[in-house]
Write an enzyme that holds these catalytic residues in place. Structure first.
Site, PDB file in Angstrom:
ATOM      1  N   GLU A  35     -28.874   7.441 -40.189  1.00  0.00           N
ATOM      2  CA  GLU A  35     -28.484   6.050 -39.925  1.00  0.00           C
ATOM      3  C   GLU A  35     -27.547   6.020 -38.722  1.00  0.00           C
ATOM      4  O   GLU A  35     -26.629   6.854 -38.625  1.00  0.00           O
ATOM      5  CB  GLU A  35     -27.784   5.506 -41.182  1.00  0.00           C
ATOM      6  N   ASP A  38     -30.092   6.814 -34.068  1.00  0.00           N
ATOM      7  CA  ASP A  38     -31.167   6.612 -33.073  1.00  0.00           C
ATOM      8  C   ASP A  38     -30.626   6.283 -31.686  1.00  0.00           C
ATOM      9  O   ASP A  38     -31.056   6.860 -30.687  1.00  0.00           O
ATOM     10  CB  ASP A  38     -32.221   5.585 -33.552  1.00  0.00           C
ATOM     11  N   GLY A 123     -32.327  -9.774 -43.351  1.00  0.00           N
ATOM     12  CA  GLY A 123     -30.963  -9.348 -43.697  1.00  0.00           C
ATOM     13  C   GLY A 123     -30.918  -8.316 -44.811  1.00  0.00           C
ATOM     14  O   GLY A 123     -29.848  -7.888 -45.220  1.00  0.00           O
ATOM     15  N   ASP A 173     -36.543   1.393 -35.817  1.00  0.00           N
ATOM     16  CA  ASP A 173     -37.251   0.376 -36.597  1.00  0.00           C
ATOM     17  C   ASP A 173     -38.605   0.046 -35.990  1.00  0.00           C
ATOM     18  O   ASP A 173     -39.622  -0.027 -36.692  1.00  0.00           O
ATOM     19  CB  ASP A 173     -36.409  -0.900 -36.690  1.00  0.00           C
ATOM     20  N   TYR A 223     -22.235  -3.917 -34.997  1.00  0.00           N
ATOM     21  CA  TYR A 223     -23.259  -2.934 -34.628  1.00  0.00           C
ATOM     22  C   TYR A 223     -23.093  -2.544 -33.157  1.00  0.00           C
ATOM     23  O   TYR A 223     -23.031  -1.364 -32.818  1.00  0.00           O
ATOM     24  CB  TYR A 223     -24.656  -3.523 -34.870  1.00  0.00           C
TER      25      TYR A 223
HETATM   26  C1  GLA Z   1     -30.688  -1.181 -37.329  1.00  0.00           C
HETATM   27  C2  GLA Z   1     -31.206  -0.884 -35.913  1.00  0.00           C
HETATM   28  C3  GLA Z   1     -31.741   0.545 -35.796  1.00  0.00           C
HETATM   29  C4  GLA Z   1     -30.754   1.573 -36.346  1.00  0.00           C
HETATM   30  C5  GLA Z   1     -30.236   1.131 -37.716  1.00  0.00           C
HETATM   31  C6  GLA Z   1     -29.131   2.027 -38.222  1.00  0.00           C
HETATM   32  O1  GLA Z   1     -31.728  -1.199 -38.246  1.00  0.00           O
HETATM   33  O2  GLA Z   1     -32.223  -1.776 -35.554  1.00  0.00           O
HETATM   34  O3  GLA Z   1     -32.076   0.828 -34.459  1.00  0.00           O
HETATM   35  O4  GLA Z   1     -29.721   1.797 -35.450  1.00  0.00           O
HETATM   36  O5  GLA Z   1     -29.742  -0.204 -37.707  1.00  0.00           O
HETATM   37  O6  GLA Z   1     -29.601   3.292 -38.446  1.00  0.00           O
END
Ligand code: GLA
Length: 382
Positions: A35, A38, A123, A173, A223
């Site tokens: 997590e 990426d 969400g 994702d 984020y």
């Molecule tokens: C979100 C982002 C991903 C990744 C996750 C955390 O889903 O879209 O790119 O960074 O958070 O792992």
């Protein structure tokens, strides 16, 4: 495949536009581990699931395009040849973002009509956004013969999210949603973009998602701040990304880095190592070790990376010391959404009852249990 939702989308399209649409299904994803790695060029271990976006699309002979969101009972009209303003926080931005990216690439666009519906709660941390972006760009590519490869499409989806939605997301994702494979997870090296298929043998255990049903505001800005913090530590150490930093290097430079930033970098470096260990555990079918790594991941996300929240911590803590749960952790960007759990199938019903009751008692709001199957990526279904 959710036949009911699929039929609903097709019926709405034919009733409104009196013609048969092209239909795309694009899945959401789960992530076993890896997590917030990426965008640090690190490793991830996601899988596409059997829930996502059903999108019906056709060409339009008007000089306007139209998109209808069945789930919100909302629609938008726009001109694909004009740069439209982002709408801030609405499903519309994903579509406008994709169109803007395609226009930048000078592709032969045309006016379109779209109707879509989904089987993922926005969400919930299962990436309904990547599913939506991929569904739309894939649908346009098929319909208008744009000649884009799946690889090009995932970067268009990501750019739409960066530039229109304003989340500086990594590529996990979009990649998992586009390239997912039935019954398997994908180990992805986000630096080389090389991926490996790893079949998941659950051997009497089930993957259960538990949606906390909370989405904290400011999650998007938090984020983006995490991303900046990681980039700052990397550059302080003279590297391009945290992927280039080893645990020893980080520890040796401890004094140079402010404490909070150090903890974040430490989490990322350790999480990358955990993904590699998880991959090996999957291959030797060592579910116990997989579960243990998930617990460790949660601990890092909670204490060092600071992207968890009270509700997620409660859900994870509830599973501890239950012999029939091997692992649990928050999943996705954080600040709400789901936990992912490895639960002994025979004890599933008992577990669901117990955790649902305890969660309700604590927060006076229900959590939602979600069963998922690992599935293929974005595809045309009609
Ligand atoms: C979100 C982002 C991903 C990744 C996750 C955390 O889903 O879209 O790119 O960074 O958070 O792992």
């Amino acid at each position: 495949m959710d036949q009911v939702v699929l039929n609903k989308v097709i019926t709405a399209f034919t009733a409104s536009f009196h013609e048969e649409p092209l239909v795309v299904f694009s899945p959401g994803r789960i992530n076993f581990i890896g997590e917030h790695t990426d965008y640090n060029d690190g490793y991830v271990f996601p899988a596409a699931i059997d829930k996502g976006i059903y999108l019906a699309i056709g060409t339009s002979s008007d000089n306007r395009s139209e998109i209808r969101a069945l789930d919100f009972n909302e629609s938008m009209e726009f001109d694909v040849f004009r740069q439209e303003q982002a709408t801030q926080g609405s499903w519309r931005d994903y579509f406008l973002g994709i169109i803007a990216e395609l226009n930048k690439r000078d592709l032969p666009l045309g006016q379109i009509k779209v109707i879509f519906s989904g089987t993922i709660d926005p969400g919930s941390g299962m990436s309904s956004s990547a599913a939506l972006e991929n569904a739309f760009v894939f649908g346009l590519n098929e319909l208008l013969h744009l000649g884009l490869s799946k690889n090009e499409m995932i970067y268009i989806s990501q750019a739409a999210e960066h530039h229109y939605v304003g989340v500086k997301c990594g590529i996990m994702d979009q990649f998992a949603s586009m390239f997912g494979l039935e019954g398997a997870a994908l180990f992805l090296d986000c630096k080389t973009m090389k991926s490996e298929k790893h079949s998941i043998d659950m051997n009497g255990y089930t993957i259960l998602l538990i949606n906390s049903n909370v989405k904290h505001t400011l999650a998007d800005s938090a984020y983006n701040q995490r991303r900046v913090a990681c980039e700052q530590v990397a550059s302080l150490l003279g590297k391009t990304t945290l992927r280039e930093v080893t645990l020893t290097e980080l520890e040796e430079n401890n004094q140079k880095i402010p404490l909070k930033a150090y903890q974040k970098a430490l989490y990322v470096v350790e999480e990358n190592n955990r993904v590699l260990a998880f991959k090996e555990a999957v291959d030797r079918k060592d579910l116990k070790c997989m579960g243990e790594l998930m617990y460790q991941s949660h601990k890092g996300l909670q204490n060092n990376y600071e992207v968890s929240c009270e509700e997620l911590d409660f859900l994870v803590d509830f599973t501890r010391n239950k012999p029939y749960v091997l692992g649990s952790r928050m999943m996705g960007g954080g600040f709400g959404g789901c936990t992912i759990n490895l639960v002994q199938s025979q004890q599933q019903e008992h577990f669901i009852k117990a955790i649902s009751g305890a969660y309700y008692k604590r927060f006076q709001t229900p959590c939602t249990i979600i069963n998922v199957r690992l599935s293929d990526g974005t595809k045309r279904i009609k």
